[in-house]
Design a protein around this motif. Structure first.
Motif, PDB file in Angstrom:
ATOM      1  N   SER A 239      15.127  67.921 153.430  1.00  0.00           N
ATOM      2  CA  SER A 239      16.162  67.466 154.345  1.00  0.00           C
ATOM      3  C   SER A 239      15.582  67.155 155.711  1.00  0.00           C
ATOM      4  CB  SER A 239      17.259  68.524 154.479  1.00  0.00           C
ATOM      5  OG  SER A 239      16.753  69.636 155.193  1.00  0.00           O
ATOM      6  N   ARG A 240      16.360  66.448 156.543  1.00  0.00           N
ATOM      7  CA  ARG A 240      15.890  66.111 157.892  1.00  0.00           C
ATOM      8  C   ARG A 240      15.723  67.354 158.749  1.00  0.00           C
ATOM      9  NH1 ARG A 240      19.582  61.482 157.165  1.00  0.00           N
ATOM     10  NH2 ARG A 240      18.298  59.621 156.987  1.00  0.00           N
ATOM     11  N   SER A 241      16.367  68.436 158.364  1.00  0.00           N
ATOM     12  CA  SER A 241      16.232  69.679 159.115  1.00  0.00           C
ATOM     13  C   SER A 241      14.943  70.423 158.765  1.00  0.00           C
ATOM     14  CB  SER A 241      17.424  70.594 158.834  1.00  0.00           C
ATOM     15  OG  SER A 241      17.442  70.960 157.470  1.00  0.00           O
ATOM     16  N   GLY A 242      14.181  69.899 157.781  1.00  0.00           N
ATOM     17  CA  GLY A 242      12.933  70.542 157.407  1.00  0.00           C
ATOM     18  C   GLY A 242      13.048  71.484 156.229  1.00  0.00           C
ATOM     19  N   VAL A 287      32.305  74.806 145.643  1.00  0.00           N
ATOM     20  CA  VAL A 287      30.921  74.755 146.141  1.00  0.00           C
ATOM     21  C   VAL A 287      30.058  75.651 145.247  1.00  0.00           C
ATOM     22  CG1 VAL A 287      31.780  74.422 148.488  1.00  0.00           C
ATOM     23  CG2 VAL A 287      31.132  76.717 147.747  1.00  0.00           C
ATOM     24  N   PRO A 288      28.738  75.543 145.332  1.00  0.00           N
ATOM     25  CA  PRO A 288      27.873  76.357 144.465  1.00  0.00           C
ATOM     26  C   PRO A 288      28.012  77.848 144.738  1.00  0.00           C
ATOM     27  CG  PRO A 288      26.640  74.560 145.516  1.00  0.00           C
ATOM     28  CD  PRO A 288      27.972  74.606 146.180  1.00  0.00           C
ATOM     29  N   LYS A 289      27.835  78.641 143.680  1.00  0.00           N
ATOM     30  CA  LYS A 289      27.772  80.093 143.834  1.00  0.00           C
ATOM     31  C   LYS A 289      26.389  80.485 144.354  1.00  0.00           C
ATOM     32  CE  LYS A 289      30.800  80.844 139.844  1.00  0.00           C
ATOM     33  NZ  LYS A 289      30.825  81.329 138.438  1.00  0.00           N
ATOM     34  N   VAL A 405      41.187  72.292 160.493  1.00  0.00           N
ATOM     35  CA  VAL A 405      41.004  72.641 159.081  1.00  0.00           C
ATOM     36  C   VAL A 405      39.557  73.114 158.916  1.00  0.00           C
ATOM     37  CG1 VAL A 405      42.687  70.907 158.342  1.00  0.00           C
ATOM     38  CG2 VAL A 405      40.243  70.340 158.357  1.00  0.00           C
ATOM     39  N   PHE A 406      39.252  73.668 157.763  1.00  0.00           N
ATOM     40  CA  PHE A 406      37.861  74.060 157.486  1.00  0.00           C
ATOM     41  C   PHE A 406      37.136  72.816 156.987  1.00  0.00           C
ATOM     42  CE2 PHE A 406      34.537  76.684 155.282  1.00  0.00           C
ATOM     43  CZ  PHE A 406      34.083  77.320 156.428  1.00  0.00           C
ATOM     44  N   ILE A 407      36.282  72.253 157.834  1.00  0.00           N
ATOM     45  CA  ILE A 407      35.637  70.977 157.504  1.00  0.00           C
ATOM     46  C   ILE A 407      34.298  71.206 156.809  1.00  0.00           C
ATOM     47  CG2 ILE A 407      36.775  69.829 159.441  1.00  0.00           C
ATOM     48  CD1 ILE A 407      33.971  69.756 160.825  1.00  0.00           C
ATOM     49  N   HIS A 408      33.831  70.169 156.151  1.00  0.00           N
ATOM     50  CA  HIS A 408      32.511  70.204 155.523  1.00  0.00           C
ATOM     51  C   HIS A 408      31.436  70.290 156.588  1.00  0.00           C
ATOM     52  CE1 HIS A 408      28.844  68.690 153.637  1.00  0.00           C
ATOM     53  NE2 HIS A 408      29.380  68.878 152.445  1.00  0.00           N
ATOM     54  N   GLY A 409      31.525  69.432 157.603  1.00  0.00           N
ATOM     55  CA  GLY A 409      30.598  69.472 158.729  1.00  0.00           C
ATOM     56  C   GLY A 409      29.458  68.471 158.637  1.00  0.00           C
ATOM     57  N   ASP A 410      29.146  68.011 157.417  1.00  0.00           N
ATOM     58  CA  ASP A 410      28.115  66.982 157.215  1.00  0.00           C
ATOM     59  C   ASP A 410      28.556  66.136 156.025  1.00  0.00           C
ATOM     60  OD1 ASP A 410      25.804  65.513 157.500  1.00  0.00           O
ATOM     61  OD2 ASP A 410      24.505  66.972 156.503  1.00  0.00           O
ATOM     62  N   PHE A 411      29.719  65.503 156.197  1.00  0.00           N
ATOM     63  CA  PHE A 411      30.456  64.929 155.072  1.00  0.00           C
ATOM     64  C   PHE A 411      29.939  63.549 154.670  1.00  0.00           C
ATOM     65  CE2 PHE A 411      34.978  64.574 153.180  1.00  0.00           C
ATOM     66  CZ  PHE A 411      34.612  65.358 152.095  1.00  0.00           C
ATOM     67  N   ASN A 412      28.622  63.451 154.491  1.00  0.00           N
ATOM     68  CA  ASN A 412      28.046  62.216 153.980  1.00  0.00           C
ATOM     69  C   ASN A 412      28.426  62.051 152.513  1.00  0.00           C
ATOM     70  OD1 ASN A 412      26.320  61.091 156.209  1.00  0.00           O
ATOM     71  ND2 ASN A 412      25.446  63.143 156.078  1.00  0.00           N
ATOM     72  N   ASP A 429      25.525  71.161 150.611  1.00  0.00           N
ATOM     73  CA  ASP A 429      24.891  71.071 151.939  1.00  0.00           C
ATOM     74  C   ASP A 429      25.906  71.417 153.035  1.00  0.00           C
ATOM     75  OD1 ASP A 429      22.900  70.794 153.740  1.00  0.00           O
ATOM     76  OD2 ASP A 429      22.736  68.623 153.623  1.00  0.00           O
ATOM     77  N   LEU A 430      26.239  72.689 153.129  1.00  0.00           N
ATOM     78  CA  LEU A 430      27.412  73.115 153.904  1.00  0.00           C
ATOM     79  C   LEU A 430      27.087  73.987 155.113  1.00  0.00           C
ATOM     80  CD1 LEU A 430      29.142  73.772 150.575  1.00  0.00           C
ATOM     81  CD2 LEU A 430      30.254  72.362 152.298  1.00  0.00           C
TER      82      LEU A 430
END
Length: 545
Positions: A239-242, A287-289, A405-412, A429-430
């Motif tokens: 990812s771009r965050s490394g 979302v994933p466990k 609301v509870f948003i995804h935050g990186d909703f690509n 990716d949350l």
């Protein structure tokens, strides 16, 4: 494996032997410097350089002229990396020998504990070929661990030298000794690179030793018994965050569950774990466990459930129209459920334009010309890009979100998984999820569609249809819940996303297309005082390309 590449085997063996000889000669020179040993070290350096060039040429020629399997390509890549680092070790030996000339007496080095480390370096280099030939995982890890030993040796001697330097005792000799020990520590860095190259051949994926250790701990904690070689480790993306992300699947146990391994910055991985657990409490199964989580120093790692399906952008490009319509319907129904389930009826200030301002230096580093100065045409003043952003920040203050609301935050679009068989969508990716304005997710999703790298007419038509569908869905949701400033906040969010996305786009023409759309939106937003939200209607056609 070595015999499959004619001419490579012999030269690679010679290189290892010559570097071993160079290490041995350097150690002898430290104990008893003589002109003949010094000349021997320098003359061998040219031979090592020549061997490195021959092996490098052979690797690239083979890659260019021969049809190779995946294992053979990985082997050649590893040999190339090992060769480069062996040559560096030879150079460090030469540099150590040079430094000896600055000591008032070679016996000064006897004040420091370095001899065992030099012997271990020699022994470690001798293990490279057997480890490669036998695909010996524990041997590769042993080579990697040599870096930790040399780091510890350096730290202990560094602390001792600093004590003497503070009181001004034998300053020149202590500084020279520090340089010598520092070159030994750098040999450890090269041995780590070599060990990781061997891990690459054995495991089949490029992985750093810290990531390997984190993966081993997570697999053990999640209940998978056995060695890491018992699993398929397939790198997916960085990812771009490394963060390093890979898919892990059991080889010998078909019933073993697939999982995703993620390793990176402690703060981001920890936040993703917290958010995944929060999502699974709010809407289980979306979302994933989380199977396991580990922290180590400044890094953390996570093993999560692998969710089968395709990303939503793949549905646009690879599916027929009916499947895409079905995917969008399920996606929008899921998003509506999330928004209604997590809605909090309290107004919330937003900071979308502040984000644009904060990322300006990164944008200008990639595109220095994406900052319009203030200008004018006759008596008409044209504000600068920075001025428009600040004016939009004033507008944003006046129009907070009426609810959160509870948003995804990186909703690509590629952070949404669609499973056609199960008729479900999943979010991935949350780490940026939080209670915030849903319009932030809407704007990111719309612009991520616009940015998809497809420019033929059919693909753009499907992208445009996806954009329109989600916009109309979001607009209807806003109307149903009395959100009168939806269009204004969407304009601000889309302008922000257009501008900040340019830092990921090296295609100058496309980056300028996004930048100009950003300017257009900000000019539309600021040309009126916008005392009434009805004064501004979001121009959906701006998302056509």
């Amino acid at each position: 494996m070595l015999k499959s590449f004619e001419g490579l085997d012999e030269n690679f063996r010679f290189l290892i032997m010559e570097v071993q000889n160079q290490i041995k000669a350097t150690f002898e020179f430290l104990l008893e410097p003589t002109p003949s040993t010094y000349d021997k070290i320098f003359s061998k350096d040219d031979y090592i350089d020549n061997l490195k060039n021959v092996i490098e040429n052979k690797c690239f020629t083979t890659l260019n002229q021969t049809r190779l399997g995946q294992d053979q390509m990985k082997y050649l890549r590893a040999v190339h990396i090992i060769t480069i680092n062996l040559e560096r070790i030879g150079d460090y030996c030469v540099n150590i020998a040079k430094q000896m000339g600055y000591l008032t007496t070679h016996r000064f080095l006897e004040n420091f504990d370095y001899k065992d480390s030099f012997l271990k370096i020699h022994e470690t280099v001798s293990e490279i070929l057997p480890v490669l030939q036998k695909a010996n995982l524990s041997g590769a890890l042993s080579i990697c661990r040599m870096e930790d030993e040399l780091d510890l040796m350096y730290k202990e001697n560094f602390d001792k030298i600093m004590i003497h330097l503070r009181i001004g005792r034998n300053v020149e000799d202590h500084i020279t000794s520090l340089f010598i020990i520092r070159y030994m520590e750098r040999i450890g860095d090269s041995l780590l690179n070599i060990g990781e190259a061997l891990l690459f051949v054995i495991i089949g994926e490029r992985i750093k030793i810290q990531q390997f250790k984190a993966l081993q701990r997570n697999l053990n904690k999640s209940g998978l018994q056995g060695d890491v070689t018992d699993v398929d480790f397939q790198g997916i993306w960085g990812s771009r965050s490394g963060c390093r992300i890979a898919r892990v699947e059991g080889k010998k146990t078909p019933q073993a569950r697939d999982s995703i391994f993620k390793e990176g910055n402690l703060r981001k991985i920890r936040q993703e774990k917290i958010n995944l657990e929060c999502w699974n409490e709010i809407i289980p199964g979306l979302v994933p466990k989380v199977f396991s989580y580990q922290e180590e120093g400044e890094n953390a790692s996570l093993l999560t459930e692998f969710l089968s399906g395709c990303t939503l952008d793949e549905a646009i490009f690879n599916s027929d129209e009916e499947i895409l319509k079905n995917a969008l319907f399920i996606f929008e129904q899921t998003v509506q459920h999330v928004w209604e389930q997590t809605m909090s009826r309290h107004s919330l200030p937003t900071n979308m334009m502040r984000q644009a301002l904060d990322r300006m230096s990164s944008i200008l580093q990639v595109h220095p010309d994406l900052m319009r100065p203030a200008m004018g045409i006759g008596s008409v003043a044209i504000p600068s890009a920075g001025g428009l952003i600040r004016s939009c920040m004033d507008i944003e203050v006046r129009y907070p979100a009426p609810f959160s609301v509870f948003i995804h935050g990186d909703f690509n679009i590629n952070n949404v998984i669609y499973n056609h068989l199960d008729q479900k969508v999943y979010f991935i990716d949350l780490h940026r999820s939080q209670h915030s304005d849903y319009v932030q997710d809407v704007s990111v999703f719309l612009v991520s569609n616009f940015r998809l790298p497809a420019f033929d007419r059919e693909s753009r038509a499907r992208i445009t249809a996806t954009i329109r569908s989600f916009y109309e869905f979001s607009k209807a949701f806003a109307k149903a819940h009395g959100d009168e400033s939806f269009d204004i906040r969407l304009g601000l969010g889309v302008a922000r996303s257009f501008y900040t996305s340019t830092r990921f786009e090296l295609n100058r023409a496309f980056a300028h297309a996004m930048y100009n759309r950003c300017l257009f939106l900000m000019e539309r937003l600021t040309e009126h005082r916008l005392e009434d939200p009805a004064q501004f209607s979001f121009p959906l056609e701006i998302l056509n390309y």
